[in-house]
Enzyme design. Structure first.
Site, PDB file in Angstrom:
ATOM      1  N   LEU A   1      -3.643  -0.859  -4.016  1.00 14.10           N
ATOM      2  CA  LEU A   1      -4.550  -0.266  -5.014  1.00 14.10           C
ATOM      3  C   LEU A   1      -5.921  -0.947  -4.989  1.00 14.10           C
ATOM      4  O   LEU A   1      -6.953  -0.289  -5.130  1.00 14.10           O
ATOM      5  CB  LEU A   1      -3.924  -0.346  -6.414  1.00 14.10           C
TER       6      LEU A   1
ATOM      7  N   GLU B   1       3.336   6.336  -1.538  1.00 15.16           N
ATOM      8  CA  GLU B   1       4.215   5.409  -2.261  1.00 15.16           C
ATOM      9  C   GLU B   1       5.607   5.993  -2.342  1.00 15.16           C
ATOM     10  O   GLU B   1       5.801   7.136  -2.749  1.00 15.16           O
ATOM     11  CB  GLU B   1       3.642   5.124  -3.662  1.00 15.16           C
TER      12      GLU B   1
ATOM     13  N   ALA C   1      -0.885 -16.529  -7.343  1.00 15.87           N
ATOM     14  CA  ALA C   1      -1.522 -17.842  -7.180  1.00 15.87           C
ATOM     15  C   ALA C   1      -1.302 -18.722  -8.412  1.00 15.87           C
ATOM     16  O   ALA C   1      -1.006 -19.914  -8.286  1.00 15.87           O
ATOM     17  CB  ALA C   1      -3.017 -17.658  -6.930  1.00 15.87           C
ATOM     18  N   HIS C   2      -1.441 -18.122  -9.608  1.00 14.74           N
ATOM     19  CA  HIS C   2      -1.339 -18.952 -10.822  1.00 14.74           C
ATOM     20  C   HIS C   2       0.091 -19.431 -11.066  1.00 14.74           C
ATOM     21  O   HIS C   2       0.296 -20.489 -11.647  1.00 14.74           O
ATOM     22  CB  HIS C   2      -1.918 -18.235 -12.053  1.00 14.74           C
TER      23      HIS C   2
ATOM     24  N   HIS D   1     -17.330  -9.601 -33.689  1.00 12.75           N
ATOM     25  CA  HIS D   1     -17.736  -8.204 -33.589  1.00 12.75           C
ATOM     26  C   HIS D   1     -19.163  -8.133 -33.085  1.00 12.75           C
ATOM     27  O   HIS D   1     -20.002  -8.898 -33.551  1.00 12.75           O
ATOM     28  CB  HIS D   1     -17.667  -7.534 -34.972  1.00 12.75           C
TER      29      HIS D   1
HETATM   30  P1  NAI Z   1       4.169  -4.782  -3.638  1.00 16.48           P
HETATM   31  O1  NAI Z   1       5.534  -5.237  -3.381  1.00 16.48           O
HETATM   32  O2  NAI Z   1       3.501  -5.116  -4.904  1.00 16.48           O
HETATM   33  O3  NAI Z   1       4.074  -3.181  -3.469  1.00 16.48           O
HETATM   34  C1  NAI Z   1       4.538  -2.548  -2.291  1.00 16.48           C
HETATM   35  C2  NAI Z   1       4.824  -1.082  -2.565  1.00 16.48           C
HETATM   36  O4  NAI Z   1       5.097  -0.474  -1.319  1.00 16.48           O
HETATM   37  C3  NAI Z   1       6.013  -0.837  -3.473  1.00 16.48           C
HETATM   38  O5  NAI Z   1       5.615  -0.044  -4.561  1.00 16.48           O
HETATM   39  C4  NAI Z   1       7.002  -0.121  -2.557  1.00 16.48           C
HETATM   40  O6  NAI Z   1       7.763   0.864  -3.220  1.00 16.48           O
HETATM   41  C5  NAI Z   1       6.081   0.521  -1.519  1.00 16.48           C
HETATM   42  N1  NAI Z   1       6.722   0.802  -0.225  1.00 16.48           N
HETATM   43  C6  NAI Z   1       7.534  -0.039   0.480  1.00 16.48           C
HETATM   44  N2  NAI Z   1       7.930   0.551   1.638  1.00 16.48           N
HETATM   45  C7  NAI Z   1       7.358   1.799   1.674  1.00 16.48           C
HETATM   46  C8  NAI Z   1       7.375   2.880   2.602  1.00 16.48           C
HETATM   47  N3  NAI Z   1       8.043   2.813   3.759  1.00 16.48           N
HETATM   48  N4  NAI Z   1       6.688   4.010   2.304  1.00 16.48           N
HETATM   49  C9  NAI Z   1       5.995   4.094   1.141  1.00 16.48           C
HETATM   50  N5  NAI Z   1       5.927   3.085   0.221  1.00 16.48           N
HETATM   51  C10 NAI Z   1       6.589   1.951   0.491  1.00 16.48           C
HETATM   52  O7  NAI Z   1       3.349  -5.316  -2.370  1.00 16.48           O
HETATM   53  P2  NAI Z   1       1.821  -5.651  -2.076  1.00 16.48           P
HETATM   54  O8  NAI Z   1       0.878  -4.784  -2.833  1.00 16.48           O
HETATM   55  O9  NAI Z   1       1.758  -5.646  -0.592  1.00 16.48           O
HETATM   56  O10 NAI Z   1       1.655  -7.131  -2.622  1.00 16.48           O
HETATM   57  C11 NAI Z   1       2.425  -8.201  -2.099  1.00 16.48           C
HETATM   58  C12 NAI Z   1       2.551  -9.328  -3.088  1.00 16.48           C
HETATM   59  O11 NAI Z   1       1.308  -9.947  -3.290  1.00 16.48           O
HETATM   60  C13 NAI Z   1       3.064  -8.867  -4.424  1.00 16.48           C
HETATM   61  O12 NAI Z   1       4.004  -9.789  -4.883  1.00 16.48           O
HETATM   62  C14 NAI Z   1       1.840  -8.885  -5.292  1.00 16.48           C
HETATM   63  O13 NAI Z   1       2.143  -9.150  -6.643  1.00 16.48           O
HETATM   64  C15 NAI Z   1       1.010 -10.009  -4.678  1.00 16.48           C
HETATM   65  N6  NAI Z   1      -0.402  -9.759  -4.888  1.00 16.48           N
HETATM   66  C16 NAI Z   1      -0.918  -9.828  -6.135  1.00 16.48           C
HETATM   67  C17 NAI Z   1      -2.234  -9.529  -6.370  1.00 16.48           C
HETATM   68  C18 NAI Z   1      -2.755  -9.603  -7.737  1.00 16.48           C
HETATM   69  O14 NAI Z   1      -2.134 -10.232  -8.568  1.00 16.48           O
HETATM   70  N7  NAI Z   1      -3.879  -8.979  -8.032  1.00 16.48           N
HETATM   71  C19 NAI Z   1      -3.128  -9.102  -5.297  1.00 16.48           C
HETATM   72  C20 NAI Z   1      -2.490  -9.053  -4.050  1.00 16.48           C
HETATM   73  C21 NAI Z   1      -1.174  -9.365  -3.881  1.00 16.48           C
END
Ligand code: NAI
Length: 468
Positions: A187, A204, A320-321, A444
């Site tokens: 996203l 997705e 990270a946190h 406010h």
């Molecule tokens: P994610 O695990 O959050 O999301 C991956 C998505 O891919 C899931 O909704 C899953 O259903 C979908 N998916 C899996 N295989 C698929 C397929 N073959 N076809 C279609 N959809 C499929 O993984 P993401 O976004 O790669 O992040 C990885 C990790 O890094 C997560 O734990 C995330 O929380 C962390 N992260 C956190 C951030 C933040 O806090 N802003 C920023 C970047 C990463």
């Protein structure tokens, strides 16, 4: 052989923060990093560069689409991507340089090279070039993080089928950018390139985006991103991605039907996996769990005496946190203090616009657990500051225990959600109730008044909106 009280392997937010805390506690500390820069994924190819591009691309959209509403007339707004990427790189350099300075300032010895535990208490550091160094340490903390999941059916080639690392530095916006996976990475990067002119399609597998966040609020985010031009295909499982002549074709199934999607760049963001290759944990008998994460107890101890692990390489949210807090708690426990991480109160944020922030239980999860809850909501369109800012998209939602009023969780969709959630996190950390927060004076006009109003709405006392 140099001998340390504590050796930390990996310099991401988990590792480098642990090193600083260890040094503060008087421990002779070493940190080992295989890459040339300190800071790990977060600083070099994750949180920080993505936020730099999210900020720049947000300004670009403001200049193109919003400025005129404010009476600011900008002629011929155009994109200078090289400058935008250069600024991002400068931000990263400033921060990684800052971590190096922090190591020096705290008298932490930094080693560059692959750190491998050869025996309990012994680590070999192998630099890219030159001879290995052996060092010894009473305590060894593995903080080696995670890497993007690389699926054999859609392997990264680094050019057309990419991970988040390459998607942070395309030299021009792809015409068609396909994102597989609607999690935080998909996203955020989808938003960046959509703002910079790419046609973005997100595929997705699940019937929703942003798994783990409140469903109702995630649906609102999806609506907002759709209005910005991102196309979503939910319940669409990608089975393969093939590349021919620089063009990618993804094959997916939706409701039994086979679909094909063409793109010039494909981001595979289907999750990350723990990374402990080369660290030698397996060779000395450190136990892993079913997902190849290092198994630890509540004090971050592995099954091998003197070896600990924290961050993405162990179970829990890959944030990270979370890693930072574990790093601090782990070394405090090693130093004989009472280190602790409150896993019930870890905020999660997706930095789109609007941002999606959540902490604690969602409404659905609370109900699944059989808890009786009350909900309070307040929309930003009823908040004076949001109106003045022209930032009315979004809502604050509280989940409170029906009997005790204790706040169990909250979600915020707002341009400023990542900052606004901190207040709720703090109140939850102290076991506060929605009434506590609702009776707290908020300046406010501020966006934070929407947080107060949503807390009041739990008791149906919100002031600036009808209570049903
Ligand atoms: P994610 O695990 O959050 O999301 C991956 C998505 O891919 C899931 O909704 C899953 O259903 C979908 N998916 C899996 N295989 C698929 C397929 N073959 N076809 C279609 N959809 C499929 O993984 P993401 O976004 O790669 O992040 C990885 C990790 O890094 C997560 O734990 C995330 O929380 C962390 N992260 C956190 C951030 C933040 O806090 N802003 C920023 C970047 C990463």
């Amino acid at each position: 052989m140099d001998k340390f009280d504590i050796i930390i392997i990996g310099s991401g937010p988990g590792g480098y923060v642990a090193a600083i805390r260890a040094a503060q506690l008087g421990l002779k500390t070493a940190i080992i990093e295989k890459d040339n820069e300190l800071g790990g994924t977060c600083l070099n190819v994750g949180c920080i560069p993505s936020k730099a591009l999210l900020a720049s691309s947000d300004h670009f959209v403001f200049a193109k689409k919003e400025a005129a509403k404010h009476g600011i007339v900008l002629d011929k707004v155009s994109l200078d991507l090289a400058t935008m990427l250069g600024r991002k790189d400068k931000v990263v350099k400033t921060l990684t340089g800052g971590v190096r300075a922090l190591m020096k300032g705290n008298k932490v010895t930094t080693f560059t090279g692959l750190g491998t535990i050869t025996a309990p208490g012994q680590v070999r550091v192998q630099p890219n070039e030159g001879n290995a160094t052996e060092i010894a340490g009473d305590h060894i903390v593995i903080a080696t993080g995670s890497v993007p999941i690389n699926l054999p059916s859609m392997p990264f080639d680094g050019v057309t089928v990419v991970s988040s690392t390459e998607a942070l530095c395309f030299d021009k916006p792809p015409e068609k950018f396909l994102v597989i996976g609607a999690g935080a990475i998909g996203l955020e990067l989808g938003s960046i390139w959509n703002r910079l002119g790419s046609e973005v399609t997100v595929l997705e597998f699940l019937p929703r985006i942003a798994l783990g966040f409140d469903l109702e609020i995630s649906n609102l985010l999806q609506r907002a991103l759709t209005a910005q031009g991102i196309k979503f295909h939910l319940e669409t499982k990608v089975s393969s991605v093939k590349v021919a002549n620089g063009q990618a074709i993804a094959t997916a199934t939706k409701g039994g039907e086979e679909l094909k999607f063409e793109a010039d760049k494909v981001l595979v963001s289907v999750g990350r996996r723990a990374f402990a290759e080369g660290v030698g944990a397996d060779k000395i008998g450190v136990a892993l769990d079913e997902r190849c994460r290092i198994k630890v107890d509540e004090k971050f101890r592995t099954n091998v005496a003197g070896i600990y692990a924290i961050g993405d390489v162990i179970a829990g949210p890959m944030l990270a946190h979370k890693a930072e807090e574990e790093g601090i708690a782990c070394v405090e426990l090693i130093a004989g203090k009472a280190g602790h991480v409150n896993y019930d109160v870890i905020p999660g944020i997706i930095y789109t616009n609007p941002e999606l922030a959540g902490v604690g239980l969602t409404e659905d999860l609370a109900k699944e657990k059989g808890l009786k809850v009350r909900i309070g909501k307040f929309p930003f369109r009823a908040n004076g500051r949001a109106l003045a800012n022209d930032d009315v998209e979004g809502v604050v939602k509280f989940v409170a225990d029906a009997a005790t009023d204790r706040i169990l969780g909250a979600s915020i969709l707002s341009h400023a959600a990542s900052e606004l959630i901190a207040e709720i996190v703090a109140v939850m950390e102290f076991g506060g109730s929605s009434e506590d927060l609702g009776r707290t004076v908020h300046a406010h006009p501020t966006l934070s008044e929407a947080v107060k109003e949503a807390a009041l709405a739990v008791e149906k006392h919100a002031i600036h909106i009808g209570n049903r």
